[in-house]
Scaffold this active site. Structure first.
Site, PDB file in Angstrom:
ATOM      1  N   ASN A 206      12.709  61.723  34.228  1.00  0.00           N
ATOM      2  CA  ASN A 206      13.055  63.140  34.118  1.00  0.00           C
ATOM      3  C   ASN A 206      14.199  63.240  33.119  1.00  0.00           C
ATOM      4  O   ASN A 206      15.337  62.926  33.448  1.00  0.00           O
ATOM      5  CB  ASN A 206      13.483  63.665  35.499  1.00  0.00           C
ATOM      6  CG  ASN A 206      13.998  65.092  35.424  1.00  0.00           C
ATOM      7  OD1 ASN A 206      13.809  65.781  34.417  1.00  0.00           O
ATOM      8  ND2 ASN A 206      14.659  65.543  36.486  1.00  0.00           N
ATOM      9  N   TRP A 207      13.849  63.653  31.906  1.00  0.00           N
ATOM     10  CA  TRP A 207      14.857  63.678  30.841  1.00  0.00           C
ATOM     11  C   TRP A 207      15.836  64.837  31.019  1.00  0.00           C
ATOM     12  O   TRP A 207      16.827  64.912  30.300  1.00  0.00           O
ATOM     13  CB  TRP A 207      14.173  63.791  29.475  1.00  0.00           C
ATOM     14  CG  TRP A 207      13.427  62.552  29.039  1.00  0.00           C
ATOM     15  CD1 TRP A 207      13.070  61.474  29.817  1.00  0.00           C
ATOM     16  CD2 TRP A 207      12.957  62.257  27.720  1.00  0.00           C
ATOM     17  NE1 TRP A 207      12.411  60.541  29.062  1.00  0.00           N
ATOM     18  CE2 TRP A 207      12.312  60.991  27.768  1.00  0.00           C
ATOM     19  CE3 TRP A 207      13.000  62.931  26.499  1.00  0.00           C
ATOM     20  CZ2 TRP A 207      11.736  60.396  26.646  1.00  0.00           C
ATOM     21  CZ3 TRP A 207      12.414  62.346  25.386  1.00  0.00           C
ATOM     22  CH2 TRP A 207      11.794  61.095  25.457  1.00  0.00           C
ATOM     23  N   LYS A 208      15.539  65.754  31.913  1.00  0.00           N
ATOM     24  CA  LYS A 208      16.378  66.947  32.131  1.00  0.00           C
ATOM     25  C   LYS A 208      16.598  67.669  30.791  1.00  0.00           C
ATOM     26  O   LYS A 208      15.735  67.621  29.925  1.00  0.00           O
ATOM     27  CB  LYS A 208      17.692  66.558  32.801  1.00  0.00           C
ATOM     28  CG  LYS A 208      17.480  65.679  34.043  1.00  0.00           C
ATOM     29  CD  LYS A 208      18.660  65.633  34.929  1.00  0.00           C
ATOM     30  CE  LYS A 208      18.420  64.607  36.031  1.00  0.00           C
ATOM     31  NZ  LYS A 208      19.310  64.763  37.151  1.00  0.00           N
TER      32      LYS A 208
ATOM     33  N   HIS B 273      12.567  70.615  41.757  1.00  0.00           N
ATOM     34  CA  HIS B 273      13.705  69.703  41.601  1.00  0.00           C
ATOM     35  C   HIS B 273      14.948  70.399  42.173  1.00  0.00           C
ATOM     36  O   HIS B 273      15.098  71.612  42.032  1.00  0.00           O
ATOM     37  CB  HIS B 273      13.900  69.359  40.124  1.00  0.00           C
ATOM     38  CG  HIS B 273      14.867  68.233  39.911  1.00  0.00           C
ATOM     39  ND1 HIS B 273      16.232  68.405  39.993  1.00  0.00           N
ATOM     40  CD2 HIS B 273      14.668  66.921  39.664  1.00  0.00           C
ATOM     41  CE1 HIS B 273      16.820  67.227  39.791  1.00  0.00           C
ATOM     42  NE2 HIS B 273      15.895  66.314  39.597  1.00  0.00           N
TER      43      HIS B 273
ATOM     44  N   GLU C  19      17.862  70.607  41.160  1.00  0.00           N
ATOM     45  CA  GLU C  19      18.639  71.364  40.166  1.00  0.00           C
ATOM     46  C   GLU C  19      18.001  72.725  39.914  1.00  0.00           C
ATOM     47  O   GLU C  19      18.679  73.730  39.729  1.00  0.00           O
ATOM     48  CB  GLU C  19      18.760  70.549  38.868  1.00  0.00           C
ATOM     49  CG  GLU C  19      19.702  69.370  39.051  1.00  0.00           C
ATOM     50  CD  GLU C  19      19.432  68.193  38.137  1.00  0.00           C
ATOM     51  OE1 GLU C  19      18.697  68.333  37.145  1.00  0.00           O
ATOM     52  OE2 GLU C  19      19.967  67.103  38.447  1.00  0.00           O
TER      53      GLU C  19
ATOM     54  N   SER D 156      19.504  58.073  41.436  1.00  0.00           N
ATOM     55  CA  SER D 156      20.245  56.935  40.890  1.00  0.00           C
ATOM     56  C   SER D 156      19.455  55.630  40.908  1.00  0.00           C
ATOM     57  O   SER D 156      20.005  54.559  41.154  1.00  0.00           O
ATOM     58  CB  SER D 156      21.595  56.774  41.613  1.00  0.00           C
ATOM     59  OG  SER D 156      22.383  57.939  41.433  1.00  0.00           O
TER      60      SER D 156
ATOM     61  N   GLY E  33      16.238  59.932  36.661  1.00  0.00           N
ATOM     62  CA  GLY E  33      16.950  60.845  35.774  1.00  0.00           C
ATOM     63  C   GLY E  33      17.720  60.092  34.706  1.00  0.00           C
ATOM     64  O   GLY E  33      17.171  59.711  33.675  1.00  0.00           O
ATOM     65  N   GLY E  34      18.999  59.850  34.961  1.00  0.00           N
ATOM     66  CA  GLY E  34      19.906  59.249  33.973  1.00  0.00           C
ATOM     67  C   GLY E  34      19.341  58.029  33.263  1.00  0.00           C
ATOM     68  O   GLY E  34      19.406  57.934  32.029  1.00  0.00           O
TER      69      GLY E  34
HETATM   70  C1  PEP Z   1      16.480  63.233  38.954  1.00  0.00           C
HETATM   71  O1  PEP Z   1      16.986  64.015  38.178  1.00  0.00           O
HETATM   72  O2  PEP Z   1      15.341  63.468  39.389  1.00  0.00           O
HETATM   73  C2  PEP Z   1      17.216  62.031  39.327  1.00  0.00           C
HETATM   74  C3  PEP Z   1      16.772  61.293  40.305  1.00  0.00           C
HETATM   75  O3  PEP Z   1      18.347  61.768  38.622  1.00  0.00           O
HETATM   76  P1  PEP Z   1      19.208  60.392  38.634  1.00  0.00           P
HETATM   77  O4  PEP Z   1      18.223  59.264  38.500  1.00  0.00           O
HETATM   78  O5  PEP Z   1      20.123  60.505  37.469  1.00  0.00           O
HETATM   79  O6  PEP Z   1      19.935  60.336  39.948  1.00  0.00           O
END
Ligand code: PEP
Length: 248
Positions: free
Chosen positions: A9-11, A94, A96, A212, A233-234
């Site tokens: 998920n590049w956000k 999501h 967010e 994470s 995500g990150g």
């Molecule tokens: C996400 O945005 O779906 C996510 C899990 O982010 P991260 O891996 O950065 O916690």
């Protein structure tokens, strides 16, 4: 045997030029993964990314979509628009989007139905806050989110859906749920799927863990019996994503 699905998920990161460059870097590193690998990119980056990924085993995903067909919905993007660009998966619900853009369970349900109606594959997110976990209501909360997201969807369609369990306290915080904590909730999700549908559908549907995930913890998480991959995500913006894509 369920095939694992690892989605990045590049956000809201990468201009189209940056997205193209990132894709060129990640593509050779991710190819050959046993899992289904998906890059869920910002909508404006989709043409650049599909061009680079054409003919590869990596699929393109979007991060949102509206449930109406077309019309006066300024700023929104329709299912047909995504489909025509070659998108295969779409993330819904999501945390967010729920927190910053008012996406409700009802909207998630309508979006999921619309996506399925055109052949897009939904990735439906659910997850509890730290306060809910500490209050001992995480499982009940997630059961409700899953039931509401799947309302009115038949088993045959549900099998095309991936559920992503993402504890909100673990997203972007560096705090990962332990493999046991993640398995406990993913097992509870599979249980509620068997109650809504039946064992067969519940055993077919894929359940990801997100929060994470990194190159070090992915293999342990993905080895859990009810965890069929990850929503990342990150780490999806780094070469590390390839390590995650190959972790199983
Ligand atoms: C996400 O945005 O779906 C996510 C899990 O982010 P991260 O891996 O950065 O916690």
């Amino acid at each position: 045997m369920r095939k694992k699905i690892i989605a990045g998920n590049w956000k809201m990161n990468c201009t189209p030029a940056q997205a193209e460059a990132l894709c060129r870097k990640l593509l050779p590193l991710c190819e050959g993964a046993q899992a289904d690998v998906v890059f869920c990119v910002p909508s404006v980056d989709i043409p650049a990314v599909t061009k680079v990924l054409a003919g590869s085993s990596i699929a393109v995903g979007a991060q949102n979509m509206y449930f109406e067909e077309k019309g006066a919905f300024t700023g929104e993007i329709s299912a047909d628009m995504l489909l025509e660009l070659g998108v295969k998966y779409v993330i819904f619900g999501h945390s967010e989007r729920r927190e910053y853009f008012g996406e409700t369970d009802e909207m998630v349900n309508r979006k999921v139905k619309k996506a399925l109606s055109v052949g897009l594959l939904p990735i439906v997110c659910c997850g509890e806050t730290l306060a809910q976990r500490e209050a001992g209501i995480a499982v009940e909360w997630i059961r409700m989110q899953v039931k509401l997201a799947l309302q009115g969807i038949c088993a045959q369609d549900a099998e095309k859906i991936t559920i992503a369990y993402e504890p909100i306290w673990a997203i972007g915080t560096g705090k990962t749920a332990t493999a046991q904590q993640a398995q406990e909730i993913c097992g509870a999700i599979r249980q509620v799927l068997s109650e809504i549908y039946d064992q067969e559908a519940a055993q077919t549907m894929r359940i990801q863990y997100g929060g994470s995930v990194n190159g070090k913890n992915a293999a342990e998480l993905f080895a859990m019996p009810d965890i069929d991959g990850g929503l990342v995500g990150g780490a999806s913006l780094k070469e590390e994503f390839a390590v995650i894509a190959h972790s199983e």
